[in-house]
Design a protein around this motif. Structure first.
Motif, PDB file in Angstrom:
ATOM      1  N   TYR A 128       0.834  -1.197   0.000  1.00 53.11           N
ATOM      2  CA  TYR A 128       0.000   0.000   0.000  1.00 53.11           C
ATOM      3  C   TYR A 128       0.869   1.247   0.000  1.00 53.11           C
ATOM      4  O   TYR A 128       2.071   1.190   0.301  1.00 53.11           O
ATOM      5  N   CYS A 129       0.235   2.373  -0.308  1.00 55.21           N
ATOM      6  CA  CYS A 129       0.958   3.642  -0.246  1.00 55.21           C
ATOM      7  C   CYS A 129      -0.006   4.776   0.087  1.00 55.21           C
ATOM      8  O   CYS A 129      -1.210   4.664  -0.116  1.00 55.21           O
ATOM      9  N   LEU A 140      -5.135   6.674   0.534  1.00 51.41           N
ATOM     10  CA  LEU A 140      -4.645   5.305   0.611  1.00 51.41           C
ATOM     11  C   LEU A 140      -4.922   4.558  -0.689  1.00 51.41           C
ATOM     12  O   LEU A 140      -6.057   4.514  -1.167  1.00 51.41           O
ATOM     13  N   TYR A 141      -3.855   3.942  -1.235  1.00 53.09           N
ATOM     14  CA  TYR A 141      -3.953   3.167  -2.468  1.00 53.09           C
ATOM     15  C   TYR A 141      -3.253   1.820  -2.296  1.00 53.09           C
ATOM     16  O   TYR A 141      -2.255   1.716  -1.590  1.00 53.09           O
ATOM     17  N   TYR A 142      -3.805   0.825  -2.975  1.00 47.82           N
ATOM     18  CA  TYR A 142      -3.143  -0.471  -3.118  1.00 47.82           C
ATOM     19  C   TYR A 142      -2.149  -0.317  -4.259  1.00 47.82           C
ATOM     20  O   TYR A 142      -2.510   0.140  -5.350  1.00 47.82           O
ATOM     21  N   ILE A 150       0.932   1.396 -11.176  1.00 47.40           N
ATOM     22  CA  ILE A 150      -0.525   1.267 -11.201  1.00 47.40           C
ATOM     23  C   ILE A 150      -1.027   1.233  -9.763  1.00 47.40           C
ATOM     24  O   ILE A 150      -0.638   0.363  -8.985  1.00 47.40           O
ATOM     25  N   LEU A 151      -1.877   2.206  -9.429  1.00 50.57           N
ATOM     26  CA  LEU A 151      -2.455   2.320  -8.094  1.00 50.57           C
ATOM     27  C   LEU A 151      -3.952   2.074  -8.162  1.00 50.57           C
ATOM     28  O   LEU A 151      -4.625   2.563  -9.068  1.00 50.57           O
ATOM     29  N   SER A 152      -4.459   1.371  -7.167  1.00 50.87           N
ATOM     30  CA  SER A 152      -5.889   1.120  -7.060  1.00 50.87           C
ATOM     31  C   SER A 152      -6.373   1.736  -5.749  1.00 50.87           C
ATOM     32  O   SER A 152      -5.882   1.385  -4.675  1.00 50.87           O
ATOM     33  N   PRO A 153      -7.328   2.681  -5.809  1.00 51.45           N
ATOM     34  CA  PRO A 153      -7.779   3.338  -4.579  1.00 51.45           C
ATOM     35  C   PRO A 153      -8.503   2.358  -3.644  1.00 51.45           C
ATOM     36  O   PRO A 153      -9.297   1.536  -4.092  1.00 51.45           O
ATOM     37  N   LYS A 209     -11.933   5.769  -2.390  1.00 53.86           N
ATOM     38  CA  LYS A 209     -13.001   5.816  -3.399  1.00 53.86           C
ATOM     39  C   LYS A 209     -14.165   6.668  -2.894  1.00 53.86           C
ATOM     40  O   LYS A 209     -14.703   7.495  -3.632  1.00 53.86           O
ATOM     41  N   GLN A 210     -14.548   6.465  -1.636  1.00 56.02           N
ATOM     42  CA  GLN A 210     -15.651   7.235  -1.075  1.00 56.02           C
ATOM     43  C   GLN A 210     -15.316   8.716  -1.027  1.00 56.02           C
ATOM     44  O   GLN A 210     -16.139   9.562  -1.387  1.00 56.02           O
ATOM     45  N   LYS A 211     -14.100   9.052  -0.623  1.00 58.51           N
ATOM     46  CA  LYS A 211     -13.672  10.448  -0.558  1.00 58.51           C
ATOM     47  C   LYS A 211     -13.680  11.092  -1.946  1.00 58.51           C
ATOM     48  O   LYS A 211     -14.051  12.255  -2.100  1.00 58.51           O
ATOM     49  N   LEU A 212     -13.295  10.309  -2.966  1.00 56.17           N
ATOM     50  CA  LEU A 212     -13.231  10.824  -4.334  1.00 56.17           C
ATOM     51  C   LEU A 212     -14.566  10.742  -5.070  1.00 56.17           C
ATOM     52  O   LEU A 212     -14.667  11.174  -6.213  1.00 56.17           O
TER      53      LEU A 212
END
Length: 148
Positions: free
Chosen positions: A70-71, A77-79, A89-92, A97-100
């Motif tokens: 994670y980062c 926070l992203y995977y 490649i980052l996955s939220p 996701k909710q924040k965005l």
């Protein structure tokens, strides 16, 4: 370049090897190596690799764990899914996701250059979790990059 390890691993004879779950005939854990020296430890050659099969639902005195990377990128926070060909490649994660305002089942990812990622990422870490049937003797969080 940062090396990410989103997978299961096992410490076998002091070496870090891949641990793969298989259900081809019946459920097995497979310890996998490219090194023929593991034939001396009960591994058999399958295709181009050496494999030791371990039945599921038994206990093995090997240290094994699952790793997810994670980062914190731009405060969220992203995977950390992959780094390939100088592209990250980052996955939220769900809270990001909710924040965005992205639906939790939306599979959108962020792709950015490795250089941009390294310059902008705040922290990178591995979360390590236990795998049933094995010892778990590592720190559950390992920081790859940490802000002071």
């Amino acid at each position: 370049m940062i090396r990410i390890r989103n997978k299961e691993i096992v410490i076998f004879e002091g070496e870090t090897l891949d641990l793969v779950y298989s259900q081809l005939q019946e459920p097995y854990w497979l310890i996998v190596s490219n090194d023929p020296m593991y034939k001396n430890f009960g591994f058999s050659k399958e295709a181009s690799v050496y494999v030791k099969k371990l039945k599921v639902n038994k206990y093995y005195d090997y240290n094994a764990f699952r790793i997810s990377t994670y980062c914190n990128y731009k405060g969220d926070l992203y995977y950390l899914e992959n780094i390939k060909n100088e592209t990250v490649i980052l996955s939220p994660e769900i809270k990001t996701k909710q924040k965005l305002g992205i639906h939790i089942y939306d599979d959108r990812r962020i792709e950015l250059s490795y250089e941009k990622f390294i310059n902008e990422v705040e922290e990178i870490w591995e979360e390590r979790s236990a795998i049933e049937g094995f010892r778990f003797e590592v720190e559950p969080i390992f920081f790859i990059k940490k802000t002071e």
